[in-house]
Enzyme design. Structure first.
Site, PDB file in Angstrom:
ATOM      1  N   CYS A   1       0.754  -1.244   0.000  1.00 60.71           N
ATOM      2  CA  CYS A   1       0.000   0.000   0.000  1.00 60.71           C
ATOM      3  C   CYS A   1       0.785   1.296   0.000  1.00 60.71           C
ATOM      4  O   CYS A   1       0.403   2.219  -0.684  1.00 60.71           O
ATOM      5  CB  CYS A   1      -0.970  -0.002   1.182  1.00 60.71           C
ATOM      6  SG  CYS A   1      -2.234  -1.251   1.004  1.00 60.71           S
TER       7      CYS A   1
ATOM      8  N   ARG B   1      -4.668   4.448   3.255  1.00 64.30           N
ATOM      9  CA  ARG B   1      -4.745   3.400   2.248  1.00 64.30           C
ATOM     10  C   ARG B   1      -5.188   2.061   2.835  1.00 64.30           C
ATOM     11  O   ARG B   1      -5.595   1.174   2.097  1.00 64.30           O
ATOM     12  CB  ARG B   1      -3.374   3.215   1.584  1.00 64.30           C
ATOM     13  CG  ARG B   1      -2.963   4.373   0.695  1.00 64.30           C
ATOM     14  CD  ARG B   1      -1.536   4.170   0.209  1.00 64.30           C
ATOM     15  NE  ARG B   1      -1.136   5.207  -0.728  1.00 64.30           N
ATOM     16  CZ  ARG B   1      -1.159   5.082  -2.043  1.00 64.30           C
ATOM     17  NH1 ARG B   1      -1.588   3.959  -2.575  1.00 64.30           N
ATOM     18  NH2 ARG B   1      -0.778   6.054  -2.826  1.00 64.30           N
TER      19      ARG B   1
ATOM     20  N   TRP C   1      -0.524  -4.306   3.013  1.00 65.75           N
ATOM     21  CA  TRP C   1      -1.781  -5.026   3.162  1.00 65.75           C
ATOM     22  C   TRP C   1      -1.578  -6.370   2.487  1.00 65.75           C
ATOM     23  O   TRP C   1      -1.290  -6.452   1.298  1.00 65.75           O
ATOM     24  CB  TRP C   1      -2.917  -4.231   2.528  1.00 65.75           C
ATOM     25  CG  TRP C   1      -4.252  -4.905   2.495  1.00 65.75           C
ATOM     26  CD1 TRP C   1      -5.000  -5.197   1.393  1.00 65.75           C
ATOM     27  CD2 TRP C   1      -5.006  -5.381   3.620  1.00 65.75           C
ATOM     28  NE1 TRP C   1      -6.160  -5.810   1.758  1.00 65.75           N
ATOM     29  CE2 TRP C   1      -6.204  -5.936   3.119  1.00 65.75           C
ATOM     30  CE3 TRP C   1      -4.781  -5.387   4.997  1.00 65.75           C
ATOM     31  CZ2 TRP C   1      -7.168  -6.496   3.947  1.00 65.75           C
ATOM     32  CZ3 TRP C   1      -5.750  -5.952   5.828  1.00 65.75           C
ATOM     33  CH2 TRP C   1      -6.919  -6.481   5.283  1.00 65.75           C
TER      34      TRP C   1
ATOM     35  N   ASN D   1       5.356  -1.926  -3.839  1.00 61.26           N
ATOM     36  CA  ASN D   1       3.907  -1.927  -4.060  1.00 61.26           C
ATOM     37  C   ASN D   1       3.655  -2.682  -5.350  1.00 61.26           C
ATOM     38  O   ASN D   1       4.378  -2.499  -6.335  1.00 61.26           O
ATOM     39  CB  ASN D   1       3.359  -0.511  -4.210  1.00 61.26           C
ATOM     40  CG  ASN D   1       3.266   0.230  -2.902  1.00 61.26           C
ATOM     41  OD1 ASN D   1       3.522  -0.326  -1.843  1.00 61.26           O
ATOM     42  ND2 ASN D   1       2.905   1.501  -2.971  1.00 61.26           N
ATOM     43  N   GLY D   2       2.592  -3.485  -5.385  1.00 64.27           N
ATOM     44  CA  GLY D   2       2.242  -4.172  -6.623  1.00 64.27           C
ATOM     45  C   GLY D   2       2.225  -5.677  -6.460  1.00 64.27           C
ATOM     46  O   GLY D   2       2.320  -6.217  -5.353  1.00 64.27           O
TER      47      GLY D   2
ATOM     48  N   GLU E   1     -22.739  -1.268 -13.897  1.00 64.31           N
ATOM     49  CA  GLU E   1     -21.774  -0.171 -13.902  1.00 64.31           C
ATOM     50  C   GLU E   1     -20.644  -0.436 -14.891  1.00 64.31           C
ATOM     51  O   GLU E   1     -20.195   0.471 -15.603  1.00 64.31           O
ATOM     52  CB  GLU E   1     -21.218   0.033 -12.487  1.00 64.31           C
ATOM     53  CG  GLU E   1     -20.081   1.024 -12.361  1.00 64.31           C
ATOM     54  CD  GLU E   1     -20.474   2.454 -12.694  1.00 64.31           C
ATOM     55  OE1 GLU E   1     -19.570   3.312 -12.711  1.00 64.31           O
ATOM     56  OE2 GLU E   1     -21.666   2.738 -12.961  1.00 64.31           O
TER      57      GLU E   1
ATOM     58  N   LYS F   1     -19.749   1.986 -18.087  1.00 69.26           N
ATOM     59  CA  LYS F   1     -18.427   2.587 -18.280  1.00 69.26           C
ATOM     60  C   LYS F   1     -17.891   2.260 -19.670  1.00 69.26           C
ATOM     61  O   LYS F   1     -17.304   3.105 -20.344  1.00 69.26           O
ATOM     62  CB  LYS F   1     -17.444   2.087 -17.207  1.00 69.26           C
ATOM     63  CG  LYS F   1     -17.668   2.693 -15.847  1.00 69.26           C
ATOM     64  CD  LYS F   1     -17.291   4.177 -15.835  1.00 69.26           C
ATOM     65  CE  LYS F   1     -17.892   4.875 -14.643  1.00 69.26           C
ATOM     66  NZ  LYS F   1     -19.327   5.180 -14.800  1.00 69.26           N
TER      67      LYS F   1
ATOM     68  N   GLU G   1     -19.781   4.281 -22.247  1.00 69.13           N
ATOM     69  CA  GLU G   1     -19.562   5.723 -22.087  1.00 69.13           C
ATOM     70  C   GLU G   1     -18.295   6.192 -22.778  1.00 69.13           C
ATOM     71  O   GLU G   1     -18.303   7.237 -23.433  1.00 69.13           O
ATOM     72  CB  GLU G   1     -19.434   6.065 -20.591  1.00 69.13           C
ATOM     73  CG  GLU G   1     -20.726   6.343 -19.869  1.00 69.13           C
ATOM     74  CD  GLU G   1     -20.478   6.776 -18.441  1.00 69.13           C
ATOM     75  OE1 GLU G   1     -21.050   7.804 -18.038  1.00 69.13           O
ATOM     76  OE2 GLU G   1     -19.717   6.096 -17.721  1.00 69.13           O
TER      77      GLU G   1
ATOM     78  N   HIS H   1     -33.193 -16.545 -20.384  1.00 72.90           N
ATOM     79  CA  HIS H   1     -34.529 -16.023 -20.693  1.00 72.90           C
ATOM     80  C   HIS H   1     -34.499 -15.021 -21.848  1.00 72.90           C
ATOM     81  O   HIS H   1     -35.393 -14.193 -21.968  1.00 72.90           O
ATOM     82  CB  HIS H   1     -35.147 -15.376 -19.456  1.00 72.90           C
ATOM     83  CG  HIS H   1     -35.401 -16.353 -18.354  1.00 72.90           C
ATOM     84  ND1 HIS H   1     -36.357 -17.341 -18.428  1.00 72.90           N
ATOM     85  CD2 HIS H   1     -34.787 -16.513 -17.153  1.00 72.90           C
ATOM     86  CE1 HIS H   1     -36.343 -18.063 -17.322  1.00 72.90           C
ATOM     87  NE2 HIS H   1     -35.399 -17.582 -16.532  1.00 72.90           N
TER      88      HIS H   1
ATOM     89  N   LYS I   1     -20.292  16.295 -17.591  1.00 73.40           N
ATOM     90  CA  LYS I   1     -20.044  15.836 -16.231  1.00 73.40           C
ATOM     91  C   LYS I   1     -21.247  16.070 -15.324  1.00 73.40           C
ATOM     92  O   LYS I   1     -21.644  15.190 -14.569  1.00 73.40           O
ATOM     93  CB  LYS I   1     -18.807  16.541 -15.659  1.00 73.40           C
ATOM     94  CG  LYS I   1     -18.406  16.067 -14.271  1.00 73.40           C
ATOM     95  CD  LYS I   1     -18.029  14.596 -14.297  1.00 73.40           C
ATOM     96  CE  LYS I   1     -17.695  14.063 -12.929  1.00 73.40           C
ATOM     97  NZ  LYS I   1     -17.522  12.606 -12.926  1.00 73.40           N
TER      98      LYS I   1
END
Length: 610
Positions: A2, A27, A74, A99-100, A483, A487, A490, A506, A605
Site C-alpha cells: 500500500c 490506504r 496489506w 507496491n504491486g 456499472e 463505463k 460511455e 430467458h 459531467k
C-alpha cells in the site's frame, strides 16, 4: 501493498519515514516497517498492526540514520506476519520495499533457489530483493542491478531500494503503480503518494511507466524504459490543487481511478472517528429523522443509480428495511404512494443533477420530508434542499465517467445501512465492530485491485475491436455488472449490456457468439456455484468469457475462459472492490480504441438539463 516512503538527507530521516507512513495510513494496511543504512549495516524494524507500534519499536531500538525506506503493507502473498512485512532484506546488505504484484514470482523463486538464495517469507517481494542482490553480487552498480532485475519482472511494481555498500544512493523503479520523487535542499525523497513527503517538500517529479531513478542527497537522475536518461518535469504540489493536475497519468479518469484508496479513506474518516455508526454522521438531528423510518426510497441517475441498486441489497439484508430504487427522471412522472415515514435518499456527485433535484422536489410535494442527500460537492443545490446530508470526500472529479464518486457513494450508503441497522436493533456491538473493521481495510483492498491494471490492460486489447459486450453478475454484484457495461459504452463507444446471470437463458443467450465477449463478476460468495452454471451456458454456445473472480473462486482457465483474480474475497463490501477492474477495463479499452477518455462524445459531467 500500500504505501512507500524513502529519504536520503544530511539529517536523521527516521522521523520523516515515520511521519510519511502515518500520512499513508488512509490506504489501509496490516503491517509497517522501516529499514535504514547506518555505518556499515542495514537495520530494520517491522511490526504487524499500526504504524505507532512500529514507531515505538524504532525509538526503543535507537534508530537514527540519513538514508532509509519505509512501507505499509496489506497482505496479498503470505499472511499478516512480521516475517512477511516490508522492507525485505537480501543477505543483510540490500533492503527493498514494493507496491504491486509480481506475477512471475514463482519462476524467479525457483531460479534464485538454484543460485543458493534462501527465502524467509511467503511474499513475491522477497524475490525482487534477491534478484537485485544477485546482479549486484555480479558486479553491477545498485542502479544497474535494479535496471537488470526489473526487465525480468512481470506484473506491477513501485520499488525503492537501499544498500549498505552504497550509503549515498537510493534507487527506485515504477511500472503500473504510482511512484514519485520529492526534491529538497540537500535531501531528496521517494514516495507512492505526495502526502507522504508533504511535510518536507512540495517539489515533486512523477515517474512514468518503466522509469528507474537514482536518488542522492544532491540530485536525481531518471531513466526511461529504454534506459535513456531523461528530464521529467518538476511540479509544485498543492494538496488543494492536486485533483486538478494530471500528475503521472494520461487522463483524469485514470488518475481518479487510482485516487480511490485515498478518496475512500477520506470518506471513511468521519465514520472511524465517530467510533461507529452514529446517526450524527448525517446531521445533528439525524437520530430524530431516522429512528422511525419504515422504508427507503433511493432516487438517482446513471452511475449514482447503480450505487443505489447495490445499497438495496445491504439495506434489506443488514438493516432489514424495505428499499426501492428509482431512476430519478422516471420517478417524478409516475403516481407514487407517499409514506411520511419513508426516507427519500437522493444521490448525486455534483449536487446539481436536474432530474434528481426535480424528483426530490416531487417527493417533498407529496408530503415526504424525511430527506437525505449523498453528494460530493458541499453547498450544492440538492444537499441544501435536504434535511440530512452526507458529503463524500472524493475530491474534484474531472473525468466525465464517474469513478471515485461511485465508490465513495457506496461507502456512504453502507454507513447509512449501518446506522439504520443499529437504530433498528439489527446489529449488536460485535457485528458493528466487524463491519467497521471491514471498512478500515477497504482502501487497502481497493489498492490491491488497482494492482491488477496490467492484466486488465491485456484484456482490453481483445475488447478494442469488438462492437458489443455482455456483462453478467448476481446478487449485489449485478449492479457492478451494470456499472461495468455503462463505463464501457460511455468512453469506448462499444455497445454493452448487463444482466443478472440467471436471466441469461430467458433471452440474452441468443446474442452470444464468438464475436461478443462476456464479462462475469464472480466473487466467492453464496451465488458462486449458480454463476458457474451460467458460465457453462455461455461456453456451450461458443462465447468467450472474461471472469473477474477472487483468489479462492477456483475457476479453471482455458482458451475461451480468461480469469483475473482479486487477491482475496472481502465479504460484504466486495462490490466496491469489484468495481475497480471493470473501471480499468473500460479505460484501457477506450485507450486502445483512441477515444477521448475524459470527454466522451455527447456527454457532460454535470447534467443540469432534462
Amino acid at each position: 501493498m500500500c504505501g512507500i516512503v524513502g529519504a536520503i538527507a544530511n539529517r536523521d530521516v527516521v522521523p520523516l519515514l515515520v511521519d510519511g507512513l502515518k500520512r499513508l495510513e488512509y490506504r489501509g494496511y496490516d503491517s509497517a516497517g522501516i529499514a535504514v543504512v547506518t555505518a556499515d549495516e542495514v537495520r530494520r524494524v517491522r511490526r504487524t498492526g499500526r504504524v505507532a507500534e512500529m514507531e515505538a519499536a524504532a525509538v526503543a531500538e535507537g534508530f537514527d540514520a540519513t538514508l532509509g525506506i519505509g512501507h505499509t503493507r496489506w497482505a496479498t502473498h503470505g499472511g499478516v506476519t512480521e516475517g512477511n512485512a516490508h522492507p525485505h532484506i537480501s543477505h543483510g546488505e540490500l533492503a527493498l520495499v514494493h507496491n504491486g504484484i509480481i506475477e512471475n514470482h514463482e519462476q524467479q523463486r525457483e531460479r534464485l533457489r538454484a543460485l543458493g538464495y534462501e527465502f524467509t517469507s511467503q511474499t513475491d517481494t522477497e524475490v525482487v530483493a534477491h534478484l537485485i542482490h544477485h546482479y549486484r553480487a555480479n558486479g553491477e552498480s545498485l542502479l544497474g542491478a535494479l535496471k537488470k532485475a526489473v526487465k525480468e519482472l512481470e506484473g506491477a511494481y513501485a520499488l525503492a531500494v537501499i544498500d549498505k555498500r552504497d550509503p549515498s544512493t537510493m534507487v527506485a523503479a515504477r511500472m503500473g503503480c504510482p511512484l514519485l520523487v520529492g526534491l529538497g535542499d540537500g535531501e531528496n525523497f521517494v514516495a507512492s503518494d505526495v502526502s507522504a513527503i508533504v511535510s518536507a517538500t512540495r517539489k515533486v517529479i512523477f515517474l512514468e511507466e518503466g522509469d528507474t531513478a537514482e536518488v542522492t542527497r544532491d540530485g536525481v537522475r531518471v531513466f526511461d524504459a529504454g534506459d535513456t536518461e531523461v528530464q521529467r518535469d518538476v511540479h509544485m504540489s498543492d494538496v488543494s490543487l492536486a485533483s486538478l493536475e494530471l500528475g503521472p497519468y494520461r487522463h483524469f479518469m485514470q488518475k481518479e481511478i487510482h485516487e480511490q484508496p485515498r478518496a475512500i479513506g477520506d470518506t471513511l474518516e468521519g465514520i472511524v472517528d465517530a467510533g461507529g455508526f452514529d446517526p450524527a454522521l448525517f446531521g445533528a438531528n439525524a437520530a430524530e429523522v431516522l429512528r422511525d423510518v419504515e422504508s427507503v426510497q433511493i432516487l438517482a441517475c446513471g452511475t449514482s443509480y447503480y450505487a443505489g441498486l447495490t445499497a438495496r441489497y445491504w439495506l434489506e439484508d443488514i438493516a432489514g428495511i424495505p428499499c426501492a430504487v428509482d431512476i430519478a427522471s422516471e420517478y417524478r412522472y409516475r403516481k407514487v404512494v407517499a409514506n411520511p415515514k419513508q426516507l427519500i435518499v437522493t444521490i448525486s456527485q455534483s449536487g446539481e443533477t436536474l432530474d434528481t433535484m426535480e424528483a426530490l422536489k416531487y417527493a417533498k410535494a407529496q408530503g415526504q420530508d424525511k430527506t437525505l442527500s449523498i453528494c460530493n460537492v458541499p453547498e450544492s443545490a440538492i444537499p441544501r434542499a435536504s434535511r440530512l446530508v452526507f458529503y463524500t470526500r472524493a475530491g474534484a472529479e474531472i473525468g466525465v465517467a464517474s469513478t471515485k464518486a461511485f465508490t465513495t457513494q457506496l461507502v456512504a450508503l453502507f454507513a447509512l445501512t449501518g446506522v439504520l441497522a443499529k437504530l433498528r436493533g439489527r446489529i449488536d456491538d460485535a457485528q458493528e465492530a466487524a463491519y467497521l473493521d471491514e471498512l478500515r481495510h477497504l482502501p487497502g483492498s481497493v489498492q490491491h485491485a488497482l494492482n491488477l491494471e496490467p492484466q486488465v490492460a491485456v484484456w482490453a486489447e481483445k475488447f478494442a475491436p469488438k462492437q458489443h459486450a455482455l456483462f453478467l453478475g448476481r446478487g449485489r454484484h449485478y449492479p457492478i455488472a451494470l456499472e461495468g457495461a455503462l463505463k464501457l459504452k460511455e468512453i469506448s463507444y462499444i455497445h454493452a449490456e448487463a444482466y443478472p446471470a440467471g436471466e441469461l437463458k430467458h433471452g440474452p443467450l441468443a446474442l452470444v457468439d464468438e464475436a461478443m465477449p462476456v464479462v462475469v463478476i464472480a466473487p466467492n460468495d453464496s451465488l458462486l456455484e449458480k454463476v458457474k452454471s451460467n458460465i457453462q451456458e455461455v461456453r456451450a454456445r461458443g462465447g468467450e468469457m472474461f471472469v473477474f473472480a477472487d483468489a479462492d473462486s477456483h475457476f479453471g482457465e482455458s482458451e475461451a475462459v480468461h480469469v483475473i483474480r482479486t487477491p482475496r474475497h472481502i465479504g460484504t463490501l466486495s462490490p466496491v472492490v469489484h468495481t475497480i477492474p471493470v473501471q480499468l477495463l473500460a479505460y484501457h479499452t477506450a485507450l486502445a480504441r483512441g477515444t477521448d477518455v475524459d470527454k466522451p462524445r455527447n456527454l457532460a459531467k454535470s447534467v443540469t438539463v432534462e
